[in-house]
Design a protein around this motif. Structure first.
Motif, PDB file in Angstrom:
ATOM      1  N   GLY A  44       0.777  -1.238   0.000  1.00 28.46           N
ATOM      2  CA  GLY A  44       0.000   0.000   0.000  1.00 28.46           C
ATOM      3  C   GLY A  44       0.801   1.277   0.000  1.00 28.46           C
ATOM      4  O   GLY A  44       0.320   2.307   0.479  1.00 28.46           O
ATOM      5  N   GLN A 103      -4.674  -0.125   9.920  1.00 29.02           N
ATOM      6  CA  GLN A 103      -4.303  -0.417   8.526  1.00 29.02           C
ATOM      7  C   GLN A 103      -3.241  -1.513   8.453  1.00 29.02           C
ATOM      8  O   GLN A 103      -3.309  -2.413   7.614  1.00 29.02           O
ATOM      9  CB  GLN A 103      -3.774   0.848   7.854  1.00 29.02           C
ATOM     10  CG  GLN A 103      -4.809   1.928   7.635  1.00 29.02           C
ATOM     11  CD  GLN A 103      -4.174   3.242   7.209  1.00 29.02           C
ATOM     12  OE1 GLN A 103      -3.035   3.274   6.730  1.00 29.02           O
ATOM     13  NE2 GLN A 103      -4.891   4.328   7.387  1.00 29.02           N
ATOM     14  N   LEU A 109      -3.551  -5.131   6.828  1.00 34.61           N
ATOM     15  CA  LEU A 109      -2.594  -5.503   5.781  1.00 34.61           C
ATOM     16  C   LEU A 109      -1.960  -6.860   6.081  1.00 34.61           C
ATOM     17  O   LEU A 109      -1.867  -7.725   5.197  1.00 34.61           O
ATOM     18  CB  LEU A 109      -1.515  -4.416   5.669  1.00 34.61           C
ATOM     19  CG  LEU A 109      -0.334  -4.708   4.748  1.00 34.61           C
ATOM     20  CD1 LEU A 109      -0.796  -4.838   3.300  1.00 34.61           C
ATOM     21  CD2 LEU A 109       0.730  -3.619   4.870  1.00 34.61           C
TER      22      LEU A 109
END
Length: 526
Positions: free
Chosen positions: A138, A190, A194
């Motif tokens: 990302g 996040q 992930l």
């Protein structure tokens, strides 16, 4: 089948002719596709157990027992075997990416080294793989970002790069050692998402080391609880949380920062207030260093703190929290009014500020970084007395002994050095250094984020007691919203330098108005 199997692991460290046992008779395993979390306080043996799997312990370590990776014994294996497995089959993600990434090399070079060593990739093939890895974790604009250096990335982006490096060679087992401790709540969420996604798509197993039980509940299939180098309990995550059997596990689960701040006297003295405070850093370019723009670190911040009150300041990294605090202390330049104890100090120079310094003190996030390793505790705590008082050395030692008792440390330890104390004890020393001058305002910059939850509770209780006793004003900066709620009377929320919301702690937590505040609370308290 188990990817990793540890049996009867014992690790001791030899120093000055004596062996200190760090890990005793540890048994644990990680099945293929499984996430196992090792939890426990600092010094429980979590990281030592993990590092021993591929021989990453220092030379003075004495390791006995069995560690098998896919059935292959690693204890006593030769260096060639361990090199083949390290970073290739078993990869690590560490807590602090800035100490793990080389500041002198670009991301392309650092990722490329591992790809060249383990897979023999070169040229365009290597570059394509690096871009693919950065996309997977990302990182935006990976072709451009691969030319960046670590300091040019945010904390969350650096941790993503560490994950990319760990994934580079398609490992079977990923060992993550406190990978989210220093991250904001939204970034933490996040990173956990992930890791969960990558575990599925890359068909990996995950050994996750943490002291944060909220993270464990979110990510782990099974939990291994360690205390003083021993596994005291193990089981499926929901069983451990719903029905813990060992007293230590129960203590960890109950050690949440609870309660709210006591009401304050609304007529008490206003210690500090700001009006439309701005901190803009010029962007200068060219040979003549012309100003072509500004980094707007803080915009129009208006706030006040009374005696006995705590104002919590929350927001993600880069939101301007610490910059605002440093401006209030006149450690960096700012524009517009700052009133401290009734005086407008925003234009005060260093000489004018010096007499006021004893009334405003700061406690930093990392006590190990803020305490000089070359000075004894007595020297560290009494340093301010040498500047702001006429006390003799003997009188200073008496004052140091008193303040050490107040922060619940043994005065007889004052001639020891910072490395001889635990993380929680070092933070108490940092608090003592700030409190010995009997300040009116104390800025607390992430003072609990690096500490175990049980130690966090102790530090919060200590700060509450000191505030009540001395009617201290606190500016409390943190990304841990549970701690903010427990300690703060009012809360100020910052985003990209702007104050987006401010109100009583109850109002902000129970009925947040701004979408950003709602996002923060959802990430932290879900």
């Amino acid at each position: 089948m188990n990817v990793l199997e540890i049996r009867d692991l014992n690790v001791g460290f030899r120093q000055a002719g004596q062996v200190t046992q760090a890990v005793q008779d540890v048994d644990l395993h990680v099945a293929r596709g499984e996430t196992v979390a090792i939890v426990g306080e600092s010094g429980s043996g979590k990281s030592v157990s993990a590092l021993s799997t591929v021989g990453l312990l220092p030379e003075n370590a004495q390791v006995q027992g069995s560690v098998r990776y896919n059935g292959e014994e690693l204890i006593g294996a030769d260096e060639k075997t361990l090199r083949r497995i390290r970073g290739n089959d078993i990869s690590f993600i560490f807590q602090e990416p800035m100490t793990s990434l080389n500041p002198l090399h670009t991301l392309e070079k650092q990722l490329g080294e591992s790809l060249a060593l383990h897979q023999g990739l070169q040229g365009q093939e290597k570059a394509d793989r690096i871009v693919d890895l950065l996309e997977k974790v990302g990182i935006p604009d990976p072709i451009i970002r691969m030319k960046s250096y670590p300091h040019q990335l945010s904390g969350g982006q650096r941790q993503r790069v560490m994950i990319a490096m760990a994934l580079a060679n398609g490992p079977d087992l990923l060992i993550a050692d406190e990978p989210t401790t220093a991250l904001d709540v939204t970034i933490e969420a996040q990173i956990l998402d992930l890791l969960s996604d990558l575990k599925k798509t890359e068909d990996m197993s995950l050994l996750f080391i943490t002291h944060d039980l909220g993270v464990v509940r979110r990510i782990a299939d099974r939990v291994v609880v360690m205390k003083d180098g021993v596994v005291v309990e193990t089981g499926k995550t929901h069983e451990i949380f719903d029905n813990p059997s060992h007293p230590y596990t129960k203590m960890l689960l109950e050690a949440d920062t609870i309660g709210t701040a006591d009401p304050i006297d609304e007529t008490s003295e206003v210690l500090v207030e700001t009006e439309n405070l701005k901190v803009w850093f010029p962007i200068q370019r060219g040979l003549l260093r012309r100003t072509v723009g500004h980094v707007k670190a803080v915009n129009d911040a208006t706030l006040s703190v009374r005696a006995g009150e705590t104002l919590g300041i929350v927001g993600e990294s880069g939101s301007g929290k610490t910059t605002l605090a440093l401006a209030i202390m006149r450690l960096i330049s700012s524009k517009n009014r700052i009133t401290f104890l009734g005086r407008d100090i925003h234009n005060f120079n260093r000489t004018q500020m010096r007499p006021l310094r004893k009334d405003m003190q700061i406690v930093f996030q990392d006590p190990f970084g803020s305490l000089s390793p070359r000075m004894s505790i007595a020297e560290i705590i009494s340093e301010g007395l040498g500047v702001h008082s006429d006390l003799s050395k003997a009188e200073q030692r008496t004052e140091v002994a008193k303040i050490l008792e107040e922060v619940e440390l043994d005065p007889s330890t004052m001639d020891r050095y910072p490395h001889e104390f635990s993380g929680g004890q070092r933070q108490r020393i940092a608090v003592a250094r700030a409190m010995i001058l009997k300040p009116r305002l104390v800025i607390l910059d992430e003072p609990t984020s690096a500490l175990d939850r049980t130690v966090q509770v102790q530090i919060v209780d200590l700060l509450r007691d000191l505030q009540k006793k001395y009617q201290l004003g606190f500016l409390f900066i943190s990304h841990d919203l549970k701690v903010v709620r427990a300690l703060s009377h009012r809360v100020l929320v910052m985003k990209n330098g702007d104050v987006v919301e401010m109100g009583s702690a109850q109002q902000v937590f129970d009925d947040p108005q701004h979408p950003y505040t709602q996002t923060l609370l959802n990430a932290a308290l879900s």
